[in-house]
Every structure is written in C-alpha cells, then in structure tokens.
Design an enzyme around this catalytic site. Sequence first.
Site, PDB file in Angstrom:
ATOM      1  N   GLY A 231       7.040 -13.188  -0.216  1.00  0.00           N
ATOM      2  CA  GLY A 231       8.406 -13.416   0.250  1.00  0.00           C
ATOM      3  C   GLY A 231       8.503 -14.583   1.215  1.00  0.00           C
TER       4      GLY A 231
ATOM      5  N   PHE B 256      17.717   3.722   8.288  1.00  0.00           N
ATOM      6  CA  PHE B 256      16.269   3.534   8.400  1.00  0.00           C
ATOM      7  C   PHE B 256      15.853   3.907   9.818  1.00  0.00           C
ATOM      8  CE2 PHE B 256      12.881   1.413   5.813  1.00  0.00           C
ATOM      9  CZ  PHE B 256      13.394   1.699   4.569  1.00  0.00           C
TER      10      PHE B 256
ATOM     11  N   PHE C 155      -7.817 -19.817  -4.083  1.00  0.00           N
ATOM     12  CA  PHE C 155      -8.146 -19.068  -2.865  1.00  0.00           C
ATOM     13  C   PHE C 155      -8.503 -20.026  -1.732  1.00  0.00           C
ATOM     14  CE2 PHE C 155     -10.663 -16.731   0.104  1.00  0.00           C
ATOM     15  CZ  PHE C 155     -10.303 -15.413   0.008  1.00  0.00           C
TER      16      PHE C 155
ATOM     17  N   GLN D  99       0.603  -0.675  12.572  1.00  0.00           N
ATOM     18  CA  GLN D  99       1.587   0.349  12.251  1.00  0.00           C
ATOM     19  C   GLN D  99       1.058   1.347  11.225  1.00  0.00           C
ATOM     20  OE1 GLN D  99       5.609  -0.495  10.169  1.00  0.00           O
ATOM     21  NE2 GLN D  99       6.065   0.262  12.210  1.00  0.00           N
TER      22      GLN D  99
ATOM     23  N   HIS E 293       2.371   4.195   8.789  1.00  0.00           N
ATOM     24  CA  HIS E 293       3.601   4.708   8.182  1.00  0.00           C
ATOM     25  C   HIS E 293       3.431   6.219   8.076  1.00  0.00           C
ATOM     26  CE1 HIS E 293       6.891   5.330   5.421  1.00  0.00           C
ATOM     27  NE2 HIS E 293       7.214   4.052   5.495  1.00  0.00           N
TER      28      HIS E 293
ATOM     29  N   LEU F 288       2.597   4.343  -0.770  1.00  0.00           N
ATOM     30  CA  LEU F 288       3.728   4.566   0.132  1.00  0.00           C
ATOM     31  C   LEU F 288       4.840   5.379  -0.521  1.00  0.00           C
ATOM     32  CD1 LEU F 288       5.113   3.603   2.863  1.00  0.00           C
ATOM     33  CD2 LEU F 288       6.324   2.011   1.403  1.00  0.00           C
TER      34      LEU F 288
ATOM     35  N   GLU G  75      10.363   5.024   3.460  1.00  0.00           N
ATOM     36  CA  GLU G  75      11.214   5.602   4.502  1.00  0.00           C
ATOM     37  C   GLU G  75      12.631   5.846   3.977  1.00  0.00           C
ATOM     38  OE1 GLU G  75      10.305   3.927   8.249  1.00  0.00           O
ATOM     39  OE2 GLU G  75      12.378   3.924   8.906  1.00  0.00           O
TER      40      GLU G  75
ATOM     41  N   ARG H 265       8.553   4.703  13.504  1.00  0.00           N
ATOM     42  CA  ARG H 265       7.328   5.081  12.795  1.00  0.00           C
ATOM     43  C   ARG H 265       6.183   5.479  13.714  1.00  0.00           C
ATOM     44  NH1 ARG H 265       7.553   0.470   8.036  1.00  0.00           N
ATOM     45  NH2 ARG H 265       9.275   1.482   6.938  1.00  0.00           N
TER      46      ARG H 265
ATOM     47  N   HIS I 126      -0.081   0.664   7.515  1.00  0.00           N
ATOM     48  CA  HIS I 126       0.968   0.047   6.706  1.00  0.00           C
ATOM     49  C   HIS I 126       1.211  -1.422   7.024  1.00  0.00           C
ATOM     50  CE1 HIS I 126       4.529  -0.045   4.232  1.00  0.00           C
ATOM     51  NE2 HIS I 126       5.336  -0.253   5.242  1.00  0.00           N
TER      52      HIS I 126
ATOM     53  N   ARG J  53       7.114  -2.249  14.709  1.00  0.00           N
ATOM     54  CA  ARG J  53       8.177  -2.807  13.864  1.00  0.00           C
ATOM     55  C   ARG J  53       9.094  -1.699  13.378  1.00  0.00           C
ATOM     56  NH1 ARG J  53       8.836  -3.562   7.954  1.00  0.00           N
ATOM     57  NH2 ARG J  53       6.905  -2.407   7.645  1.00  0.00           N
TER      58      ARG J  53
HETATM   59  C1  LIG Z   1       4.030  -0.611  -0.126  1.00  0.00           C
HETATM   60  C2  LIG Z   1       4.808  -1.410   0.879  1.00  0.00           C
HETATM   61  C3  LIG Z   1       6.176  -1.248   0.987  1.00  0.00           C
HETATM   62  C4  LIG Z   1       6.899  -1.986   1.928  1.00  0.00           C
HETATM   63  N1  LIG Z   1       8.251  -1.791   2.016  1.00  0.00           N
HETATM   64  C5  LIG Z   1       8.973  -2.536   2.879  1.00  0.00           C
HETATM   65  C6  LIG Z   1      10.385  -2.414   2.944  1.00  0.00           C
HETATM   66  O1  LIG Z   1      11.003  -1.656   2.224  1.00  0.00           O
HETATM   67  N2  LIG Z   1      11.044  -3.187   3.842  1.00  0.00           N
HETATM   68  C7  LIG Z   1      10.404  -4.061   4.661  1.00  0.00           C
HETATM   69  O2  LIG Z   1      11.065  -4.756   5.431  1.00  0.00           O
HETATM   70  N3  LIG Z   1       9.073  -4.216   4.595  1.00  0.00           N
HETATM   71  C8  LIG Z   1       8.344  -3.475   3.731  1.00  0.00           C
HETATM   72  N4  LIG Z   1       6.977  -3.641   3.687  1.00  0.00           N
HETATM   73  C9  LIG Z   1       6.361  -4.726   4.442  1.00  0.00           C
HETATM   74  C10 LIG Z   1       6.661  -6.050   3.731  1.00  0.00           C
HETATM   75  O3  LIG Z   1       6.757  -5.832   2.353  1.00  0.00           O
HETATM   76  C11 LIG Z   1       5.586  -7.084   3.988  1.00  0.00           C
HETATM   77  O4  LIG Z   1       5.342  -7.204   5.360  1.00  0.00           O
HETATM   78  C12 LIG Z   1       6.023  -8.440   3.434  1.00  0.00           C
HETATM   79  O5  LIG Z   1       6.406  -8.324   2.096  1.00  0.00           O
HETATM   80  C13 LIG Z   1       4.925  -9.458   3.584  1.00  0.00           C
HETATM   81  O6  LIG Z   1       5.308 -10.632   2.917  1.00  0.00           O
HETATM   82  P1  LIG Z   1       4.479 -11.969   3.085  1.00  0.00           P
HETATM   83  O7  LIG Z   1       5.187 -13.001   2.312  1.00  0.00           O
HETATM   84  O8  LIG Z   1       4.214 -12.190   4.508  1.00  0.00           O
HETATM   85  O9  LIG Z   1       3.066 -11.639   2.416  1.00  0.00           O
HETATM   86  P2  LIG Z   1       2.653 -11.105   0.959  1.00  0.00           P
HETATM   87  O10 LIG Z   1       3.790 -10.661   0.144  1.00  0.00           O
HETATM   88  O11 LIG Z   1       1.546 -10.132   1.216  1.00  0.00           O
HETATM   89  O12 LIG Z   1       2.084 -12.394   0.261  1.00  0.00           O
HETATM   90  C14 LIG Z   1       0.899 -13.020   0.697  1.00  0.00           C
HETATM   91  C15 LIG Z   1       0.618 -14.198  -0.192  1.00  0.00           C
HETATM   92  O13 LIG Z   1      -0.446 -14.949   0.340  1.00  0.00           O
HETATM   93  C16 LIG Z   1      -1.375 -15.248  -0.669  1.00  0.00           C
HETATM   94  N5  LIG Z   1      -2.705 -15.367  -0.046  1.00  0.00           N
HETATM   95  C17 LIG Z   1      -3.288 -14.533   0.836  1.00  0.00           C
HETATM   96  N6  LIG Z   1      -4.502 -14.994   1.164  1.00  0.00           N
HETATM   97  C18 LIG Z   1      -4.683 -16.144   0.479  1.00  0.00           C
HETATM   98  C19 LIG Z   1      -5.734 -17.091   0.397  1.00  0.00           C
HETATM   99  N7  LIG Z   1      -6.884 -16.949   1.069  1.00  0.00           N
HETATM  100  N8  LIG Z   1      -5.572 -18.161  -0.419  1.00  0.00           N
HETATM  101  C20 LIG Z   1      -4.437 -18.319  -1.145  1.00  0.00           C
HETATM  102  N9  LIG Z   1      -3.409 -17.447  -1.090  1.00  0.00           N
HETATM  103  C21 LIG Z   1      -3.538 -16.380  -0.286  1.00  0.00           C
HETATM  104  C22 LIG Z   1      -1.280 -14.099  -1.637  1.00  0.00           C
HETATM  105  O14 LIG Z   1      -1.723 -14.494  -2.915  1.00  0.00           O
HETATM  106  C23 LIG Z   1       0.226 -13.830  -1.616  1.00  0.00           C
HETATM  107  O15 LIG Z   1       0.890 -14.674  -2.501  1.00  0.00           O
HETATM  108  C24 LIG Z   1       6.237  -2.905   2.760  1.00  0.00           C
HETATM  109  C25 LIG Z   1       4.875  -3.084   2.639  1.00  0.00           C
HETATM  110  C26 LIG Z   1       4.161  -2.326   1.731  1.00  0.00           C
HETATM  111  C27 LIG Z   1       2.664  -2.505   1.682  1.00  0.00           C
END
Ligand SMILES: Cc1cc2nc3c(=O)[nH]c(=O)nc-3n(C[C@H](O)[C@H](O)[C@H](O)COP(=O)(O)OP(=O)(O)OC[C@H]3O[C@@H](n4cnc5c(N)ncnc54)[C@H](O)[C@@H]3O)c2cc1C
Length: 567
Positions: free
Chosen positions: A15, A117, A157, A231, A233, A243, A246, A277, A345, A380
């Site tokens: 995201g 929430f 990577f 955190q 959950h 998960l 919530e 949480r 979580h 959080r």
């Molecule tokens: C099951 C679950 C449900 C959740 N539900 C909610 C919710 O309903 N509402 C909410 O607000 N939050 C929720 N969260 C938390 C939230 O989803 C995450 O904190 C958020 O999506 C993280 O997004 P991000 O873009 O930071 O990382 P991520 O989506 O984890 O993406 C990380 C990216 O980095 C890349 N990457 C990592 N290391 C490397 C590397 N060494 N080299 C190249 N690429 C790399 C990966 O390939 C990936 O594309 C939830 C989390 C989980 C686990």
Amino acid sequence: MEVIRHDVVLVGGGGAGLRAAIAVAEADPELTVACLSKVYPMRSHTVSAEGGAAAVAREDDSPELHAYDTVRGSDYLADQDAVELFVEEAPIELTRLEHWGCPWSREEDGRIAVRAFGGMSVERTWFAADKTGFHMLHSLFQTSLKYENIVRLDETFVTRLLVEDGRVRGVVALDLRTGSARAVLGRAVVLATGGAGRIFPFTTNAAIKTGDGMALAYRAGVPLKDMEFVQYHPTGLPGTGILITEASRGEGGVLLNANGERYLERYVPNKMELGPRDMLARAAILEFQAERGFKGTYGPYVHLDLTHLGEAKIDERLPFVRELAIHYVGIDPVKEPIPVRPVVHYMMGGIDTDGNGATELPGLYAAGECASVSINGANRLGSNSLSECLVFGARAGRAAAAFAREVDDRNEPAVPEQARDEEGRIEALRGKSGGERIVDLRREMTSAMERGCGVFREEDEARHTLQTVAQLKGRYTDLGLEDRSRVFNTEIVSALELGHMLDVAEAVALAALERKESRGSHTRTDFPARDDENFLKHTLVRFAPQGPKLDDKPVTITRWQPEERKY
Ligand SMILES: Cc1cc2nc3c(=O)[nH]c(=O)nc-3n(C[C@H](O)[C@H](O)[C@H](O)COP(=O)(O)OP(=O)(O)OC[C@H]3O[C@@H](n4cnc5c(N)ncnc54)[C@H](O)[C@@H]3O)c2cc1C
C-alpha cells in the site's frame, strides 16, 4: 554487474510503496521511478488487510476527535504534529482511492459505510466488506499501471543501500529469477517494506514480513524508533495465527471466557470489545493466567461469538471471517463461536522519519509499516495503518520527487565498489559451508522474542532475550546453505531475511529492556506504571559495529497534554 539508473528507487509494492510510486509519477512525469518488490506486488501483506481504513466521514466526527483518539490510543507517545497531518489528509486519500476504483461498502442511502473499531470514539472505519486491503491494493496497482514512468522490478530482493558522501545513491538487489545481483541507482530512495512480525513465532503476518527495510536503513546509520512497541492483536486463530478482524467486534461480536463470561467487564468496562488492542490482549493473557481460558492443542484460548449477528449480516459484512473460520478451524461462525487468542500483528516502531517520510540520511525516505512517523506511538488503533500507508506514502513520494529534482550529483566513485562488495556477500551465501542451519537460528530467535518481548515483559527475561539474539548473530556467521542453484534460490533469501530479522529483533529487545515503565503495548511487570517524567520520549536504536546503541528524542506535543489513559 548490471547497473540500472532511475530518478527515484522505491522498495516495496504494498500500500505505501504503490501510493508513493503514484505520487512520484504525478509530481513530475519527467522522473522515472523503479518500484522493486521481493514478491509480485499483489502478494504484499497489504492485500490481506481485512477490517478497514480510518478517516473522518460523518457529521458526528471531526479531525480533532480522530486525532485525540489516536493520541490517546498511542498512550501519548505519538507525535501530535504528524497525527494532525494524518487526520486531515486521510479522508482526502480514501476519497481519491475511490476515484481510482476502490469499491467502498455503502449505506442504503448511498453514503460511504463506516464501522466501529477499537479505541475510536465514533464509527469512522471505511471498509470494502472484510477484504479492504485486497480492494485497496488492487486499486493502487491498477492506477500505477497508467504511468509509463513507473518501472516495476518484481521479485527483486534488495539487500543493501548504497551511500556515499552522506547521501543515499541507490540499492543493491538480487534478481530472484536469475540469481544475479544488480545495482539500481537513484537520487532518492523510498523504503516501504512493511513490518517485521516474523521475528515472533506466532503472528498474523505473512512470511515475507521480515523487517528488511528496517535493517537496511539501520545498517546505513539511520536509527530505528520505538521498536519496543509490538502490537498483539487480541483475536488470531490458534495454531496458524490467521487474523480474525477487529471488524467482527465492530459489527457486534463478543469475547467470552471458558465460564461463558464477557470477561472484558473486568478490564475495559466502558469500551468492552471495542477497547484498544493492547488492553484486550493483556486481558486475554490475564484470563489464561487465572485458568479461565479454554484449553486447546495450541494452548489456551477464548471465544469470539458472532452467532447472534445472524447469517445475513455475517455474509454481508464478514464473509471472509466466515470463510477463514470454516477452512482453518472447521467452525462456522454462524453456528458456533470462534476460538481466538492474542497474536503478534504490527510493529509500531520502525525507521525514524519526519512527516514527509525523510530520514536522517539525505535522499532516504520511508513510509508505511516500516516507518515510524510516528502516529502510532506506543499502541496503534486498528484501521489507522491502511490510511497511514496512503497519507505518508503519498507524502514520502512527493518529498522524494522534490529531492530527486534538486540534486543532480553523479559523483559517486565509491558506489561501484560498494555494489561489488555486496554482490560478493550474496555470492558467498550460495552453498556456503558452515555448521548452523537457518531454521534452528530462526526458531531460537522467535522463541526468545516471545519469552522476553511478549505481552508482559520484565528485566531478566528481556536481558536474556537480548543476549540470546546477540549470540545468534554470532552463530549466523557460521551459517551453512545447501542450495547452489541460481534460479529462485529461496534458501539465500531466507538467509538474508534471517540476517535482517536478527538486527530488528536485537533493536526490539534492547528497547524493551531499557524502557523501564509500562506504556501502550509495552507492559513491564516490574515497572507497571507509566512514567512520563523519565520516559515520555521516543527510543532510538542506532547501529554500531560492537552492538546496538541507545538514544532518544522528544515527543512532539501540540494540543493534547498526557493524561491517564482510561476507557
Ligand atoms: C492480516 C492483517 C490484516 C490487517 N488488517 C488491517 C486493517 O484492516 N486495517 C489497517 O489499517 N491495517 C491492517 N493491517 C496492517 C496493515 O495491513 C499493514 O500495516 C500495511 O498494509 C502495511 O503496508 P506496507 O505498504 O507498509 O507494507 P506491505 O504491504 O507489507 O508491503 C511491503 C512491500 O515491501 C516489499 N519488500 C519487503 N522487503 C523487501 C526487500 N528486501 N526487497 C524488495 N522488496 C521488499 C514486499 O515485497 C512488499 O511489496 C493488517 C495487517 C495484517 C497482517
């Protein structure tokens, strides 16, 4: 070694990463952005987010109230200037996402639907059934495809940041398809690599959440902030840690102990299932300690009861919860309660950044779960994270674009040598002979983390964990690998990830040992009270060759003075 050059290098296709990529592309069509991800972007952990994303949507709500809830939820450790930015921009970002195709669930009258929430005073969590992350990530991904200046390097990577003259110059990455290292150079780098739940044995987090970006920044001299705040959950499935969102409590689900009591009356009587949480996770563990949990193959658990919601509501609002419970524990929540227990979580801590995602290292930015801005402080609130990824992903992308436009210094004589060194380090892992196995070190690390840095912590265990992780780092140098192949060598990836996790785990353990108070998710049984006099400050952990070093920095307080956190 292949060398690729772009203006901005973005690590992460979740995201935060995709939102940042779009922000760069929109800021200046002349700039090219390389978007690197170790997995195909749609496999990023964001895709599994269920419950929703928080932003003010209704007349009974206001940015002030969202900010107050967030600050109180953080146990007053959030930086309030960042929180104020966040609550103002979250509704704009979520609306923009709808224009990009995100199918937010709606009320009968056509307004965006919002649900309750934990820790939020009013309903402000936007959702797309209980598959919010899936829809959000698809909308971002599709939108990113519109821009020709976003160049994707999937299944790549990143193993190191290249730094010269006090500025970041790009990254070295392993192309997983060919097994070759590449240098991807850029004038600005944005890390959006997500969290590190995998340093613990029992987590909701995908296997790829190994703290890579945190370790990369840390090794490049950028401090990690507030790492002690992990955190739990309250509602994960025993065994797998999957998960149960919530949102199931937001829609009216209740938690029951083995005596059939709604035990939260003892802990958060005014908020009950919609308490924050940290408090709900502690309550469950205390029930287990008092022998009021159910006993199961994977340890004690409590019940999450949705049966009174009825099939129609469950199918409309929580279809994924039903699917998960049926498939993974053989229970249909329409008919029976779901067994649940607290599970790791989310990392509140991460790479220390300002409100534009800028780190101490010029040209290096971070956003999303790998960063600590910090709006989450010591705890959080659920549903703030997805919105955080959008708000601060966009801000980091714009700031990185501005930086890349301004600097145009290609004087980087040491960069090729650094890149070759890194290539050598990766190559040395291929079929490396040594007496230690990845799986053993990893298991010892995760169980040490659970013992010393779990829901409840105290001095001796935390110190023991810190020492254990330091020893594991020593043993890591004697790792033995068997797979010599080049194409998709997952053993090398696991070895690199383990190295990252050990650094992150060490930072968590040190910070947990040194924060001698209880605040938010960090509960010290030997220091049960919050101590604003000595600890109303952010912890920083800095890399040093002889071991991590502790530092701190003040918390920004704008409008909300710390007060006792009661619900
Ligand atoms: C099951 C679950 C449900 C959740 N539900 C909610 C919710 O309903 N509402 C909410 O607000 N939050 C929720 N969260 C938390 C939230 O989803 C995450 O904190 C958020 O999506 C993280 O997004 P991000 O873009 O930071 O990382 P991520 O989506 O984890 O993406 C990380 C990216 O980095 C890349 N990457 C990592 N290391 C490397 C590397 N060494 N080299 C190249 N690429 C790399 C990966 O390939 C990936 O594309 C939830 C989390 C989980 C686990």
